[in-house]
Design a protein around this motif. Structure first.
Motif, short mmCIF file in Angstrom:
data_model
loop_
_atom_site.label_atom_id
_atom_site.label_comp_id
_atom_site.label_asym_id
_atom_site.label_seq_id
_atom_site.Cartn_x
_atom_site.Cartn_y
_atom_site.Cartn_z
N ILE A 112 18.39 -7.97 -2.83
CA ILE A 112 17.16 -7.05 -3.08
C ILE A 112 16.81 -6.34 -2.11
O ILE A 112 16.41 -6.78 -0.77
N ALA A 113 16.81 -4.96 -2.20
CA ALA A 113 16.12 -4.04 -1.11
C ALA A 113 14.83 -3.96 -1.15
O ALA A 113 14.12 -3.65 -2.51
N VAL A 114 13.86 -4.17 -0.15
CA VAL A 114 12.59 -4.22 -0.41
C VAL A 114 11.91 -3.15 0.53
O VAL A 114 12.08 -3.14 1.82
N PHE A 115 11.18 -2.28 -0.25
CA PHE A 115 10.21 -1.32 0.79
C PHE A 115 8.82 -1.57 0.66
O PHE A 115 8.30 -2.26 -0.50
N GLY A 116 7.90 -1.69 1.77
CA GLY A 116 6.76 -2.45 1.74
C GLY A 116 6.57 -3.80 1.94
O GLY A 116 5.70 -4.55 1.45
N ALA A 117 7.68 -4.16 2.54
CA ALA A 117 7.88 -5.81 2.54
C ALA A 117 6.99 -6.60 3.19
O ALA A 117 6.69 -7.93 2.89
N THR A 118 6.21 -6.11 4.10
CA THR A 118 4.99 -6.64 5.04
C THR A 118 3.52 -6.44 4.37
O THR A 118 2.80 -6.72 5.08
#
Length: 206
Positions: free
Chosen positions: A3-9
Motif C-alpha cells: 500500500i502506498a500511503v500519503f499522510g502516513a504520520t
C-alpha cells in the motif's frame, strides 16, 4: 498487498498504516521527516520527500497495488496540488484503487438540494477553505477512472474506539456529532480491503 500511503504520520494515517502492517501488508509511505516517521510508523518503507513533488509521488507509488491518503489541508493548497499528480501517476503505473479521508462538509446537504453540507446551514464552520480543498479532491477523483472511495467523518477528535460507526453513502447519518480517529481509521482500512463503496463518498459518525 503493498500500500502506498500519503499522510502516513497524521492522526488517521498512522493508525491505518499500523493496522495494515499488523495484518501483514507492506506499506510504502511518503514522509517529510524520516526520523519522526520511524517512531510513528515503525516498519514502514519510507520515501522522504514532498507530496507536491511529482517525482516523490511516483517513487512512493512504484511497486504498490493500492493507495491510501490521510492528508489534510494543513491550511494550504496541498490537496488540490497533489491529487491530479496522484491520479495521473496511478494511471501510468496501473494502480486502480484509492481510499482517501475527506470531510463531512463535502457530503450532500440533506435539506438544501444541490448543495454540499459546507455550503448549507448544516455546517457550523464559518471558514470553508478546508472543505473547498477536499471538494477539489472529490471532483478530480469523480472524473477519473480510478476505483476511489472517500471516507467523510464529521467532528474527528483524537481517541480510541467508542462504539459502532454509522454510515451513509453521500450523506452524513442523521444526528451524527463525532467519530474518533481510531474508528475512522478502522473504517477506512476495512474499506481499502473490502471495496464496499467504490465511487462513493461515505459519511461516518456514531
Amino acid at each position: 498487498m503493498k500500500i502506498a500511503v500519503f499522510g502516513a504520520t497524521g492522526r488517521v494515517g498512522a493508525r491505518v498504516v499500523n493496522k495494515a502492517m499488523s495484518d501483514g501488508h507492506e506499506v510504502k509511505a511518503l514522509v517529510r521527516d524520516e526520523d519522526k516517521a520511524k517512531d510513528i510508523i515503525p516498519g514502514a518503507e519510507l520515501v522522504t520527500g514532498d507530496v507536491k513533488n511529482r517525482e516523490d509521488i511516483e517513487n512512493t507509488l512504484k511497486g504498490c497495488e493500492c493507495v491510501f491518503s490521510g492528508l489534510g489541508t494543513d491550511k494550504t493548497d496541498t490537496l488540490s496540488t497533489y491529487i491530479p499528480m496522484v491520479i495521473d501517476l496511478m494511471n501510468e503505473h496501473g494502480i486502480k484503487r484509492i481510499v482517501t479521508i475527506g470531510t463531512a462538509g463535502i457530503l450532500n446537504s440533506r435539506f438544501e438540494e444541490g448543495k454540499f453540507r459546507f455550503q448549507s446551514n448544516e455546517s457550523k464552520r464559518k471558514l470553508t477553505f478546508a472543505a473547498e480543498e477536499h471538494l477539489k479532491v472529490y471532483q478530480a477523483l469523480n472524473k477519473s477512472r480510478l476505483e476511489w472511495t472517500i471516507i467523510c467523518p464529521t467532528y474527528l477528535p483524537e481517541g480510541d474506539s467508542e462504539g459502532e460507526v454509522r454510515y451513509e453513502i453521500n450523506y452524513l447519518p442523521e444526528g451524527g456529532k463525532k467519530v474518533t480517529t481510531e474508528d475512522t481509521a478502522e473504517f477506512a482500512y476495512q474499506e481499502l480491503i473490502q471495496k464496499r463503496f467504490i465511487h462513493q463518498r461515505v459519511g461516518i459518525c456514531y
